[in-house]
Design a protein around this motif. Structure first.
Motif, short mmCIF file in Angstrom:
data_model
loop_
_atom_site.label_atom_id
_atom_site.label_comp_id
_atom_site.label_asym_id
_atom_site.label_seq_id
_atom_site.Cartn_x
_atom_site.Cartn_y
_atom_site.Cartn_z
N GLU A 168 0.81 -1.22 0.00
CA GLU A 168 0.00 0.00 0.00
C GLU A 168 0.85 1.27 0.00
OE1 GLU A 168 -0.24 -2.57 1.99
OE2 GLU A 168 -2.32 -3.13 2.39
N LEU A 169 2.11 1.17 0.41
CA LEU A 169 2.98 2.35 0.48
C LEU A 169 3.93 2.41 -0.72
CD1 LEU A 169 3.84 2.31 4.30
CD2 LEU A 169 1.99 3.51 3.12
N THR A 170 3.53 1.73 -1.80
CA THR A 170 4.36 1.73 -3.02
C THR A 170 3.45 2.01 -4.21
OG1 THR A 170 4.04 -0.60 -3.51
CG2 THR A 170 5.85 -0.07 -2.01
N ARG A 171 4.11 2.31 -5.33
CA ARG A 171 3.34 2.47 -6.56
C ARG A 171 4.10 1.75 -7.66
NH1 ARG A 171 1.61 8.13 -6.56
NH2 ARG A 171 3.74 8.63 -7.20
N SER A 172 3.37 0.90 -8.41
CA SER A 172 4.01 0.26 -9.56
C SER A 172 2.94 -0.02 -10.59
CB SER A 172 4.73 -1.02 -9.16
OG SER A 172 3.80 -2.02 -8.85
N GLU A 173 3.39 -0.27 -11.81
CA GLU A 173 2.44 -0.44 -12.90
C GLU A 173 2.02 -1.89 -13.03
OE1 GLU A 173 4.16 2.60 -15.58
OE2 GLU A 173 3.09 3.37 -13.83
N GLY A 174 1.30 -2.39 -12.06
CA GLY A 174 0.78 -3.76 -12.15
C GLY A 174 1.81 -4.80 -11.80
N PRO A 175 1.35 -6.06 -11.78
CA PRO A 175 2.18 -7.16 -11.30
C PRO A 175 3.37 -7.48 -12.20
CG PRO A 175 0.04 -7.97 -12.06
CD PRO A 175 0.00 -6.48 -12.16
N GLU A 176 3.32 -7.03 -13.45
CA GLU A 176 4.42 -7.34 -14.37
C GLU A 176 5.48 -6.24 -14.36
OE1 GLU A 176 4.50 -10.30 -15.92
OE2 GLU A 176 2.59 -10.65 -14.85
N SER A 177 5.15 -5.14 -13.66
CA SER A 177 6.03 -3.98 -13.72
C SER A 177 7.45 -4.30 -13.23
CB SER A 177 5.42 -2.86 -12.87
OG SER A 177 6.38 -1.85 -12.65
N GLU A 178 8.45 -3.67 -13.85
CA GLU A 178 9.84 -3.90 -13.46
C GLU A 178 10.33 -2.87 -12.47
OE1 GLU A 178 13.27 -4.81 -15.96
OE2 GLU A 178 11.78 -5.49 -17.44
N TRP A 179 9.47 -1.85 -12.21
CA TRP A 179 9.88 -0.75 -11.33
C TRP A 179 8.85 -0.52 -10.24
CZ3 TRP A 179 14.67 1.25 -11.84
CH2 TRP A 179 15.37 0.94 -13.02
N VAL A 180 9.35 -0.09 -9.11
CA VAL A 180 8.43 0.26 -8.02
C VAL A 180 8.89 1.57 -7.39
CG1 VAL A 180 9.69 -1.19 -6.33
CG2 VAL A 180 7.32 -0.52 -5.87
N GLU A 181 7.88 2.43 -7.09
CA GLU A 181 8.18 3.68 -6.38
C GLU A 181 7.91 3.48 -4.91
OE1 GLU A 181 6.76 7.65 -7.79
OE2 GLU A 181 6.10 6.41 -9.49
N ILE A 182 8.83 3.92 -4.07
CA ILE A 182 8.72 3.75 -2.62
C ILE A 182 8.20 5.07 -2.04
CG2 ILE A 182 10.01 3.17 -0.51
CD1 ILE A 182 9.84 0.90 -2.66
N LEU A 183 6.97 5.02 -1.47
CA LEU A 183 6.30 6.27 -1.11
C LEU A 183 6.57 6.71 0.32
CD1 LEU A 183 2.88 5.57 -2.89
CD2 LEU A 183 4.93 6.66 -3.81
N GLU A 184 7.20 5.83 1.12
CA GLU A 184 7.51 6.23 2.50
C GLU A 184 8.85 5.68 2.92
OE1 GLU A 184 4.72 5.69 5.78
OE2 GLU A 184 3.30 6.88 4.59
N THR A 185 9.48 6.38 3.84
CA THR A 185 10.75 5.91 4.36
C THR A 185 10.48 4.80 5.38
OG1 THR A 185 11.52 8.15 4.18
CG2 THR A 185 12.88 6.65 5.49
N VAL A 186 11.23 3.71 5.26
CA VAL A 186 11.06 2.63 6.26
C VAL A 186 12.38 2.42 7.00
CG1 VAL A 186 9.18 1.44 5.08
CG2 VAL A 186 11.54 0.85 4.52
N ALA A 187 12.22 2.03 8.27
CA ALA A 187 13.41 1.80 9.11
C ALA A 187 13.90 0.37 8.93
CB ALA A 187 13.06 2.05 10.57
N GLN A 188 15.14 0.16 9.33
CA GLN A 188 15.71 -1.18 9.33
C GLN A 188 14.81 -2.13 10.13
OE1 GLN A 188 19.51 -1.48 11.26
NE2 GLN A 188 20.51 -1.98 9.33
#
Ligand code: AMP
Ligand code: MG
Length: 406
Positions: A112-132
Motif C-alpha cells: 500500500e505504500l508503493t506504486r508500480s504499474e501492475g504485477p508485471e512492472s519492473e519498477w516500483v516507487e517507494i512512497l515512505e521511508t522505512v526503518a531497518q
C-alpha cells in the motif's frame, strides 16, 4: 458418619496420578503434560515478512531530491519458497507474508505504500521511508532454542496444542486416562432397551455415570448390573478389578441386599461408608486389591451429586490435575430452602448473574429419586449441617458445576 471434607481428604489421600504415556497430538486435549517442552529450534525458524510488499534495503527508501525513489524489481518470493538471489542496492523483490526475507534486504515495505504499474512492472516507487527491520519478523522472535515454553503438569488446551504443533511434537507425553469400571446393582434394575416389567426400573445410573466419567476425562466401561447376590457381585468384580477405579451404584446402604460392602470386606477393605450429607449419605470408599472403589448410592440424584463431589476429583487427581474442585461463590437464594436437613444439604439450583449478583433458584422437589431436579441445575447450593434453613433472599455458598476447577 464423617463430614464431606474429611471424606474427600481421606479419598484423595489414597489416590495418586497414573503413569505417563504418549498420545497423538490431536488426542492430547484436556490431558496433563508429563514433561517440560524445551524448544529445539528457533521459532519462527527464519526471518520472514509480516506483510505483502517489497523487500528492500531500508536506506533505499530515502527520498531523492524530494522524489520517491524508484527501485528495480528483480523477482518475487512467495510463502514456502526461498529467493534465488540477493537484494542489491537500488533493487527490490516482491514478497508475500510469511516468505523468507531475501539475503541483503533489511526491511519490507507494504504494498500500500508503493506504486508500480501492475504485477508485471519492473519498477516500483517507494512512497515512505522505512526503518531497518520494518515488517520483518526475526528468527526466534516467538520462541528461542533452549527455552522451556511449556512446563510439565499443565493442562493441555487448544493453545498449547498449537504451540506443540509448531514445535513438531506429533506425539505428546501425558498422564494417561484412567479406566473406570461402572457397575450397577439391584434385581430391580434392567437395561435401557428392555421393556418395563412389574417392579423393574431402567438402569439410569450407569448411563448417567458413564457420561459424567467421560466428561471428567476418564474412559468409562459399563459392566452392566450385578444381581443382589454375592455370587453375581463376585463375578462382576473379577472384571472390574482390571480398571484403575471402580464405581458402583446402589447396594451400599443398610438393607438386606446391600452387598457391595460385603464384597469390599471379602476382597479388600472399606475405609468408610457413610458421609454426613444429603443427598447421598451411603457413600462407601475402599479398595478391592489395589483398585480404589467408590460405592455411590443407588438413588440417581444421590449418585449424580456424590459423583460430582467425590468421583470427579478422584479422576482429576489420577489424570495429574492439581486443581481438583469446582469453584464456590456466594449466591442469593431467591426462593430459599425450607426443608430442614440435619445433614449437610446440597440443593440443586440454577444460578445466573443478574444485576451484579449471582441469583440462585432451586430446581424444585429435592428428593434423591427426583431426576428432574438435576435438569437445568448448574450449581449445588450448600446448606450447612444442623438443620439450617435458608430464607428467601438470603445468601449461601454454591458450587458452580459448570465452571472449570479452581
Ligand atoms: P439401593 O441403594 O440399592 O437400595 O438403591 C436405592 C434406590 O436407587 C432404589 O430405589 C433403587 O431401585 C435405585 N437404584 C439403584 N440402582 C439404580 C440404577 N442403576 N438406576 C436407577 N435407579 C437405581
Ligand atoms: Mg439395591
Amino acid at each position: 458418619m464423617i463430614s464431606v471434607e474429611e471424606a474427600l481428604e481421606r479419598i484423595l489421600n489414597q489416590i495418586t496420578p497414573l503413569t505417563t504415556t504418549q498420545v497423538p497430538l490431536s488426542e492430547a486435549l484436556g490431558l496433563v503434560l508429563a514433561e517440560d517442552v524445551v524448544v529445539q529450534e528457533d521459532m519462527p525458524p527464519f526471518a520472514n515478512s509480516a506483510m505483502d510488499g517489497f523487500a528492500l534495503l531500508s536506506q533505499d527508501s530515502q527520498p531523492r531530491n524530494g522524489q520517491p525513489p524508484r527501485l528495480r524489481i528483480t523477482g518475487e518470493v512467495a510463502a514456502g519458497y526461498v529467493a534465488d538471489h540477493a537484494i542489491e542496492p537500488g533493487t527490490a523483490m516482491r514478497i508475500m507474508t510469511g516468505a523468507p526475507v531475501p539475503p541483503g534486504a533489511d526491511a519490507v515495505i507494504q504494498v500500500e505504500l508503493t506504486r508500480s504499474e501492475g504485477p508485471e512492472s519492473e519498477w516500483v516507487e517507494i512512497l515512505e521511508t522505512v526503518a531497518q527491520g520494518n515488517n520483518i519478523r526475526p528468527a526466534g522472535e516467538d520462541m528461542r532454542r533452549g527455552q522451556t515454553v511449556l512446563p510439565s503438569a499443565i493442562e493441555i488446551g487448544p493453545w498449547e496444542i498449537g504451540v506443540l504443533a509448531t514445535l513438531g511434537w506429533a506425539k505428546v507425553p501425558v498422564i494417561r486416562r484412567p479406566h473406570v469400571a461402572l457397575l450397577g446393582t439391584g434385581d430391580e434394575v434392567i437395561d435401557v432397551d428392555e421393556p418395563l416389567r412389574p417392579g423393574k426400573i431402567r438402569n439410569s445410573n450407569s448411563y448417567l455415570l458413564e457420561a459424567a466419567v467421560r466428561r471428567a476425562g476418564a474412559e468409562p466401561h459399563r459392566l452392566g448390573v450385578a444381581r443382589d447376590t454375592i455370587e453375581s457381585l463376585r463375578e462382576k468384580f473379577t472384571e472390574a478389578v482390571q480398571s484403575d477405579l471402580i464405581i458402583t451404584s446402589g447396594g451400599v446402604s443398610v438393607g438386606d441386599f446391600d452387598l457391595v460392602k460385603n464384597i469390599m470386606t471379602e476382597q479388600g477393605e472399606i475405609h468408610f461408608w457413610r458421609i454426613n450429607m444429603r443427598p447421598g449419605k451411603p457413600v462407601a470408599f475402599g479398595h478391592i486389591g489395589s483398585v480404589p472403589l467408590l460405592g455411590l448410592p443407588g438413588n440417581p440424584v444421590s449418585a449424580a451429586v456424590t459423583f460430582e463431589l467425590f468421583g470427579r476429583p478422584v479422576i482429576r487427581k489420577m489424570l495429574g490435575h492439581t486443581r481438583l474442585l469446582r469453584p464456590q461463590v456466594n449466591v442469593v437464594v431467591e426462593d430459599g430452602v425450607s426443608d430442614r436437613a440435619m445433614r449437610r444439604h446440597y440443593v440443586r439450583a440454577h444460578v445466573e448473574w443478574r444485576n451484579g449478583r449471582f441469583i440462585a433458584h432451586t430446581t424444585g422437589n429435592q428428593g434423591s429419586n427426583i431426576m428432574t431436579s438435576l435438569l437445568n441445575a448448574n450449581a449445588l447450593v450448600i446448606v450447612p449441617e444442623g438443620g439450617a434453613e435458608v430464607h428467601p433472599g438470603e445468601t449461601a455458598k454454591a458450587i458452580m458445576l459448570d465452571w472449570p476447577e479452581a
